[in-house]
Scaffold this motif. Structure first.
Motif, PDB file in Angstrom:
ATOM      1  N   THR A 187       0.925  -1.337  -0.033  1.00  0.00           N
ATOM      2  CA  THR A 187      -0.033   0.028  -0.091  1.00  0.00           C
ATOM      3  C   THR A 187       0.849   1.308   0.167  1.00  0.00           C
ATOM      4  O   THR A 187       2.004   1.137   0.398  1.00  0.00           O
ATOM      5  CB  THR A 187      -0.745  -0.062   1.205  1.00  0.00           C
ATOM      6  N   ALA A 188       0.444   2.301  -0.362  1.00  0.00           N
ATOM      7  CA  ALA A 188       1.226   3.677  -0.345  1.00  0.00           C
ATOM      8  C   ALA A 188       1.599   4.055   0.937  1.00  0.00           C
ATOM      9  O   ALA A 188       2.699   4.317   1.314  1.00  0.00           O
ATOM     10  CB  ALA A 188       0.218   4.743  -1.079  1.00  0.00           C
ATOM     11  N   GLU A 189       0.599   3.477   2.115  1.00  0.00           N
ATOM     12  CA  GLU A 189       1.082   3.938   3.394  1.00  0.00           C
ATOM     13  C   GLU A 189       2.121   3.161   3.710  1.00  0.00           C
ATOM     14  O   GLU A 189       3.034   3.659   4.478  1.00  0.00           O
ATOM     15  CB  GLU A 189      -0.197   3.706   4.303  1.00  0.00           C
ATOM     16  N   ASP A 190       1.988   1.923   3.534  1.00  0.00           N
ATOM     17  CA  ASP A 190       3.325   1.100   3.864  1.00  0.00           C
ATOM     18  C   ASP A 190       4.465   1.639   3.116  1.00  0.00           C
ATOM     19  O   ASP A 190       5.556   1.488   3.756  1.00  0.00           O
ATOM     20  CB  ASP A 190       3.254  -0.425   3.376  1.00  0.00           C
ATOM     21  N   ALA A 191       4.512   1.709   1.953  1.00  0.00           N
ATOM     22  CA  ALA A 191       5.733   2.269   1.322  1.00  0.00           C
ATOM     23  C   ALA A 191       6.114   3.659   1.793  1.00  0.00           C
ATOM     24  O   ALA A 191       7.510   3.729   1.918  1.00  0.00           O
ATOM     25  CB  ALA A 191       5.179   2.571  -0.411  1.00  0.00           C
ATOM     26  N   ASP A 192       5.213   4.472   2.013  1.00  0.00           N
ATOM     27  CA  ASP A 192       5.674   5.975   3.050  1.00  0.00           C
ATOM     28  C   ASP A 192       6.496   5.613   4.078  1.00  0.00           C
ATOM     29  O   ASP A 192       7.620   6.181   4.319  1.00  0.00           O
ATOM     30  CB  ASP A 192       4.665   6.839   2.875  1.00  0.00           C
ATOM     31  N   THR A 193       5.860   4.758   4.911  1.00  0.00           N
ATOM     32  CA  THR A 193       6.449   4.479   6.107  1.00  0.00           C
ATOM     33  C   THR A 193       7.892   3.942   5.851  1.00  0.00           C
ATOM     34  O   THR A 193       8.731   3.993   6.743  1.00  0.00           O
ATOM     35  CB  THR A 193       5.473   3.395   6.924  1.00  0.00           C
ATOM     36  N   ALA A 194       7.880   2.794   5.222  1.00  0.00           N
ATOM     37  CA  ALA A 194       9.208   2.241   4.725  1.00  0.00           C
ATOM     38  C   ALA A 194      10.089   3.219   4.174  1.00  0.00           C
ATOM     39  O   ALA A 194      11.386   3.214   4.774  1.00  0.00           O
ATOM     40  CB  ALA A 194       8.851   0.811   3.750  1.00  0.00           C
ATOM     41  N   LEU A 195       9.787   4.123   3.444  1.00  0.00           N
ATOM     42  CA  LEU A 195      10.988   5.085   2.792  1.00  0.00           C
ATOM     43  C   LEU A 195      11.250   5.911   3.939  1.00  0.00           C
ATOM     44  O   LEU A 195      12.475   6.346   3.888  1.00  0.00           O
ATOM     45  CB  LEU A 195      10.012   5.670   1.712  1.00  0.00           C
ATOM     46  N   THR A 196      10.504   6.433   4.898  1.00  0.00           N
ATOM     47  CA  THR A 196      10.716   7.310   6.128  1.00  0.00           C
ATOM     48  C   THR A 196      11.668   6.364   6.811  1.00  0.00           C
ATOM     49  O   THR A 196      12.753   7.245   7.211  1.00  0.00           O
ATOM     50  CB  THR A 196       9.575   7.741   6.759  1.00  0.00           C
ATOM     51  N   GLU A 197      11.469   5.170   7.101  1.00  0.00           N
ATOM     52  CA  GLU A 197      12.396   4.388   7.893  1.00  0.00           C
ATOM     53  C   GLU A 197      13.946   4.474   7.312  1.00  0.00           C
ATOM     54  O   GLU A 197      14.867   4.631   7.874  1.00  0.00           O
ATOM     55  CB  GLU A 197      11.911   3.043   8.153  1.00  0.00           C
ATOM     56  N   VAL A 198      13.831   4.313   5.930  1.00  0.00           N
ATOM     57  CA  VAL A 198      15.124   4.181   5.385  1.00  0.00           C
ATOM     58  C   VAL A 198      15.808   5.548   5.537  1.00  0.00           C
ATOM     59  O   VAL A 198      16.916   5.477   5.528  1.00  0.00           O
ATOM     60  CB  VAL A 198      14.897   3.909   3.760  1.00  0.00           C
ATOM     61  N   ARG A 199      15.106   6.771   5.000  1.00  0.00           N
ATOM     62  CA  ARG A 199      15.776   8.097   5.227  1.00  0.00           C
ATOM     63  C   ARG A 199      16.542   7.987   6.814  1.00  0.00           C
ATOM     64  O   ARG A 199      17.598   8.894   6.923  1.00  0.00           O
ATOM     65  CB  ARG A 199      14.595   9.072   4.858  1.00  0.00           C
ATOM     66  N   LEU A 200      15.726   7.741   7.868  1.00  0.00           N
ATOM     67  CA  LEU A 200      16.373   7.654   9.140  1.00  0.00           C
ATOM     68  C   LEU A 200      17.367   7.027   9.232  1.00  0.00           C
ATOM     69  O   LEU A 200      18.559   7.546   9.965  1.00  0.00           O
ATOM     70  CB  LEU A 200      15.014   7.390  10.230  1.00  0.00           C
ATOM     71  N   ARG A 201      17.343   5.872   8.645  1.00  0.00           N
ATOM     72  CA  ARG A 201      18.736   5.053   8.910  1.00  0.00           C
ATOM     73  C   ARG A 201      19.829   5.601   8.232  1.00  0.00           C
ATOM     74  O   ARG A 201      20.931   5.351   8.705  1.00  0.00           O
ATOM     75  CB  ARG A 201      18.266   3.485   8.401  1.00  0.00           C
ATOM     76  N   VAL A 202      19.455   6.140   6.973  1.00  0.00           N
ATOM     77  CA  VAL A 202      20.604   6.771   6.155  1.00  0.00           C
ATOM     78  C   VAL A 202      21.273   7.872   7.163  1.00  0.00           C
ATOM     79  O   VAL A 202      22.438   8.058   7.035  1.00  0.00           O
ATOM     80  CB  VAL A 202      20.202   7.131   4.859  1.00  0.00           C
ATOM     81  N   ARG A 203      20.170   8.728   7.496  1.00  0.00           N
ATOM     82  CA  ARG A 203      20.719   9.824   8.411  1.00  0.00           C
ATOM     83  C   ARG A 203      21.614   9.428   9.524  1.00  0.00           C
ATOM     84  O   ARG A 203      22.673   9.899   9.726  1.00  0.00           O
ATOM     85  CB  ARG A 203      19.535  10.515   8.859  1.00  0.00           C
ATOM     86  N   ASP A 204      21.187   8.406  10.217  1.00  0.00           N
ATOM     87  CA  ASP A 204      21.845   7.999  11.362  1.00  0.00           C
ATOM     88  C   ASP A 204      23.237   7.350  10.925  1.00  0.00           C
ATOM     89  O   ASP A 204      24.340   7.523  11.742  1.00  0.00           O
ATOM     90  CB  ASP A 204      21.194   6.844  12.245  1.00  0.00           C
ATOM     91  N   ALA A 205      23.219   6.515   9.766  1.00  0.00           N
ATOM     92  CA  ALA A 205      24.587   5.759   9.467  1.00  0.00           C
ATOM     93  C   ALA A 205      25.540   7.068   8.715  1.00  0.00           C
ATOM     94  O   ALA A 205      26.598   6.998   9.172  1.00  0.00           O
ATOM     95  CB  ALA A 205      24.019   5.265   8.088  1.00  0.00           C
ATOM     96  N   ASN A 206      25.097   8.023   8.288  1.00  0.00           N
ATOM     97  CA  ASN A 206      25.767   9.043   7.788  1.00  0.00           C
ATOM     98  C   ASN A 206      26.375  10.001   9.396  1.00  0.00           C
ATOM     99  O   ASN A 206      27.767  10.299   9.041  1.00  0.00           O
ATOM    100  CB  ASN A 206      25.107  10.140   6.905  1.00  0.00           C
ATOM    101  N   ALA A 207      25.672  10.005  10.187  1.00  0.00           N
ATOM    102  CA  ALA A 207      26.149  10.798  11.313  1.00  0.00           C
ATOM    103  C   ALA A 207      27.290   9.764  11.843  1.00  0.00           C
ATOM    104  O   ALA A 207      28.254  10.361  12.457  1.00  0.00           O
ATOM    105  CB  ALA A 207      24.889  10.907  12.475  1.00  0.00           C
ATOM    106  N   ARG A 208      27.199   8.609  12.046  1.00  0.00           N
ATOM    107  CA  ARG A 208      28.090   7.594  12.558  1.00  0.00           C
ATOM    108  C   ARG A 208      29.363   7.791  11.814  1.00  0.00           C
ATOM    109  O   ARG A 208      30.411   7.533  12.334  1.00  0.00           O
ATOM    110  CB  ARG A 208      27.508   6.244  12.928  1.00  0.00           C
ATOM    111  N   THR A 209      29.184   7.819  10.451  1.00  0.00           N
ATOM    112  CA  THR A 209      30.346   7.743   9.585  1.00  0.00           C
ATOM    113  C   THR A 209      30.845   8.906   9.836  1.00  0.00           C
ATOM    114  O   THR A 209      32.219   9.051   9.902  1.00  0.00           O
ATOM    115  CB  THR A 209      29.920   7.632   8.011  1.00  0.00           C
ATOM    116  N   ARG A 210      30.519  10.030   9.869  1.00  0.00           N
ATOM    117  CA  ARG A 210      30.960  11.381  10.162  1.00  0.00           C
ATOM    118  C   ARG A 210      31.569  11.507  11.463  1.00  0.00           C
ATOM    119  O   ARG A 210      32.924  12.096  11.271  1.00  0.00           O
ATOM    120  CB  ARG A 210      30.281  12.747   9.816  1.00  0.00           C
TER     121      ARG A 210
END
Length: 369
Positions: A187-210
């Motif tokens: 569903t669109a809602e599931d896709a949006d929720t999953a994409l938001t989680e990907v964004r958050l994990r990318v943000r956290d991964a970049n913070a740890r990398t920096r």
């Protein structure tokens, strides 16, 4: 320390800079040549020439360090490229030599652009790899409830492209796990929720990398500071050795349980069968010295000889300070015990724990600065 002297030491800026350049680039090439010019101008006492040489060398050293920083970044990206098996060109490293400051600066600017492009391409390669691993479903994931919404895979790859290419394996795995939720969304809602989680994990991964990059930089800076301090103390030790050897003393590395790495020296003279001077250089910032006896004084003649030897030593120390100043090692006496005030302590009669060959080798290195 009884029956002795303490002095604070300040290395001339030309010496500090020369040691740093030679340590970073080795004793050959342009850096060593500039360092030799600095010390030559210092020894000649030409204030204007020395100031001009120092300013030029400082500018050159900054440019060299910028080049080395780009070389290090390119090396890190090369490791990431190998891990991803990506076909991404990287600029070749530069070993500074005959280039002018302007040429080095221009090389850094061009290399920055090339490295930024390479990092972006590596991030894209990483995003594509994660996307390929995640989407084992049809080539496109439809979002039936929102047909006008962007394609899920395209949206995912745009988010993944923000992931720094040198992110650690666990962070990449965490991002991939969130991306798999998107691949399975119906569903669109599931896709949006999953994409938001990907964004958050990318943000956290970049913070740890920096943060990891910053930690590595701090460790490198601490290591460099320790290496520079060791080079400066070694220079002071060799300058002291040379000054007192020229004044007729034999200078031995270390005494008692100490070694030369502790900054310890033992000074003796052929006409001093019962006396010696223990000296220690502390972090290239302070020198402490004390005259000692090889055996306890037994008579008034012994104590009179002690005072004479102390007078000789004090005069020699002042002459050595003048020689040290000519080598860029300034000193200021902060404490002194006048000759004859206290009975000399008895020291270890063992005189030599080091080798003159090692000192001669270090002397050659110092003269090549």
């Amino acid at each position: 320390m009884s029956s002795g002297v303490e002095a604070d030491i300040v290395l001339d800026a030309a010496v500090v800079l020369t040691l740093g350049m030679n340590r970073v680039l080795g004793r050959g090439g342009e850096a060593a040549g500039r360092g030799a010019q600095l010390l030559a101008a210092l020894a000649a006492g030409r204030a204007e020439a020395r100031a001009a040489a120092l300013a030029e060398a400082e500018t050159y050293e900054r440019a060299v360090r910028e080049v080395l920083a780009r070389n290090a970044r390119a090396e890190e990206l090369a490791r990431t490229r190998a891990e991803l098996d990506a076909d991404v060109p990287l600029p070749a490293p530069l070993t500074p030599g005959e280039e002018t400051v302007a040429e080095l600066t221009a090389w850094c600017a061009a290399t920055d652009r090339a490295l930024d492009t390479a990092e972006a391409r590596l991030a894209g390669a990483l995003a594509a790899r994660v996307g390929e691993q995640v989407f084992a479903l049809p080539d496109r994931v439809a979002v039936p409830e929102r047909p006008a919404a962007p394609d899920a895979r395209d949206a995912l790859e745009r988010v993944l492209a923000r992931l720094l290419p040198d992110a650690a394996g666990p962070d990449r795995d965490a991002v991939a796990a969130a991306a798999r939720l998107l691949a399975a969304a119906t569903t669109a809602e599931d896709a949006d929720t999953a994409l938001t989680e990907v964004r958050l994990r990318v943000r956290d991964a970049n913070a740890r990398t920096r943060e990891r990059r910053a930690d590595e930089k701090r460790r490198a800076e601490r290591a460099e500071a320790a290496e520079q301090a060791a080079a400066e103390r070694g220079y002071v030790l060799e300058a002291i050795t040379t000054a007192f050897e020229e004044l007729g003393y034999e200078v031995h590395d270390g005494f008692e349980t100490l070694t030369a790495s502790d900054g310890a020296l033992l000074l003796t003279r052929g006409d001093w069968p019962d006396h010696s001077v223990k000296m220690r250089v502390e972090d290239a910032g302070r020198v402490r010295a004390a005259m000692v006896r090889g055996r306890a004084a037994r008579s008034a003649d012994d104590r009179r000889l002690d005072a004479e030897r102390e007078e000789e030593w004090c005069a020699a120390f002042e002459r050595a300070r003048t020689r040290l100043a000519a080598s860029g090692v300034a000193s200021e006496v902060t404490w002194r015990l006048d000759p004859g005030v206290h009975e000399l302590p008895v020291g270890d009669p063992a005189r030599q724990t080091g080798t003159r060959g090692g000192r001669r080798e270090r002397g050659r290195e110092r003269r090549e600065l």
